[in-house]
Write a protein that holds these residues in place. Structure first.
Motif, mmCIF file in Angstrom:
data_model
loop_
_atom_site.group_PDB
_atom_site.id
_atom_site.type_symbol
_atom_site.label_atom_id
_atom_site.label_comp_id
_atom_site.label_asym_id
_atom_site.label_seq_id
_atom_site.Cartn_x
_atom_site.Cartn_y
_atom_site.Cartn_z
ATOM 1 N N CYS A 233 34.599 32.177 -31.215
ATOM 2 C CA CYS A 233 35.813 31.790 -30.504
ATOM 3 C C CYS A 233 36.976 32.709 -30.861
ATOM 4 C CB CYS A 233 36.174 30.340 -30.814
ATOM 5 S SG CYS A 233 35.041 29.141 -30.082
ATOM 6 N N VAL B 173 42.739 29.192 -29.701
ATOM 7 C CA VAL B 173 41.401 28.717 -29.309
ATOM 8 C C VAL B 173 41.492 27.300 -28.751
ATOM 9 C CG1 VAL B 173 39.122 28.076 -30.203
ATOM 10 C CG2 VAL B 173 40.135 30.250 -30.862
ATOM 11 N N CYS C 36 42.270 27.254 -25.153
ATOM 12 C CA CYS C 36 41.289 27.912 -24.283
ATOM 13 C C CYS C 36 40.908 26.986 -23.132
ATOM 14 C CB CYS C 36 40.047 28.278 -25.081
ATOM 15 S SG CYS C 36 38.738 29.000 -24.091
ATOM 16 N N CYS C 37 40.924 27.530 -21.924
ATOM 17 C CA CYS C 37 40.604 26.706 -20.758
ATOM 18 C C CYS C 37 39.279 27.110 -20.105
ATOM 19 C CB CYS C 37 41.744 26.778 -19.753
ATOM 20 S SG CYS C 37 42.061 28.439 -19.157
ATOM 21 N N SER C 38 38.467 27.864 -20.821
ATOM 22 C CA SER C 38 37.178 28.299 -20.292
ATOM 23 C C SER C 38 36.152 27.189 -20.490
ATOM 24 C CB SER C 38 36.723 29.576 -21.010
ATOM 25 O OG SER C 38 35.464 29.975 -20.527
ATOM 26 N N SER C 39 36.119 26.251 -19.584
ATOM 27 C CA SER C 39 35.220 25.106 -19.728
ATOM 28 C C SER C 39 33.755 25.447 -19.448
ATOM 29 C CB SER C 39 35.673 23.966 -18.820
ATOM 30 O OG SER C 39 35.661 24.395 -17.478
ATOM 31 N N ASN C 40 33.471 26.647 -18.972
ATOM 32 C CA ASN C 40 32.075 27.022 -18.749
ATOM 33 C C ASN C 40 31.437 27.633 -19.992
ATOM 34 O OD1 ASN C 40 33.506 29.399 -18.663
ATOM 35 N ND2 ASN C 40 32.393 30.256 -16.932
ATOM 36 N N CYS C 41 32.193 27.721 -21.090
ATOM 37 C CA CYS C 41 31.674 28.235 -22.357
ATOM 38 C C CYS C 41 30.852 27.141 -23.037
ATOM 39 C CB CYS C 41 32.839 28.661 -23.256
ATOM 40 S SG CYS C 41 32.316 29.170 -24.902
ATOM 41 N N HIS D 232 32.821 25.335 -25.843
ATOM 42 C CA HIS D 232 34.089 24.674 -25.529
ATOM 43 C C HIS D 232 34.187 23.262 -26.117
ATOM 44 C CE1 HIS D 232 37.321 22.893 -23.062
ATOM 45 N NE2 HIS D 232 37.851 24.094 -23.192
ATOM 46 N N ARG E 190 34.727 23.740 -29.998
ATOM 47 C CA ARG E 190 35.602 24.815 -30.457
ATOM 48 C C ARG E 190 36.530 24.305 -31.552
ATOM 49 N NH1 ARG E 190 37.967 22.490 -26.202
ATOM 50 N NH2 ARG E 190 40.216 22.438 -26.048
#
Length: 58
Positions: free
Chosen positions: A17, A36, A39-44, A47, A50
């Motif tokens: 991360c 971190v 972070c708005c990358s919900s496809n990670c 997530h 994190r």
């Protein structure tokens, strides 16, 4: 039997991360944990787990 140093799962997630989202030159955006947490990358895959800063208690 040899002894090998292995990173813990939490250490590996934290390192991933931090390498992905942390910008040390982003003034005013907080520490790497705060960046971190934002972070708005919900496809990670990481997530949901994190690292996020703990709430301070009085």
């Amino acid at each position: 039997m040899t002894s090998t140093s292995r990173a813990s799962l939490r250490s590996a997630i934290n390192a991933h991360c931090k390498a992905c989202i942390y910008d040390p030159f982003a003034k005013g955006w907080g520490s790497w944990r705060e960046q971190v947490a934002a972070c708005c990358s919900s496809n990670c895959l990481f997530h949901p787990v994190r690292p996020v800063p703990r709430e301070r208690t009085k």
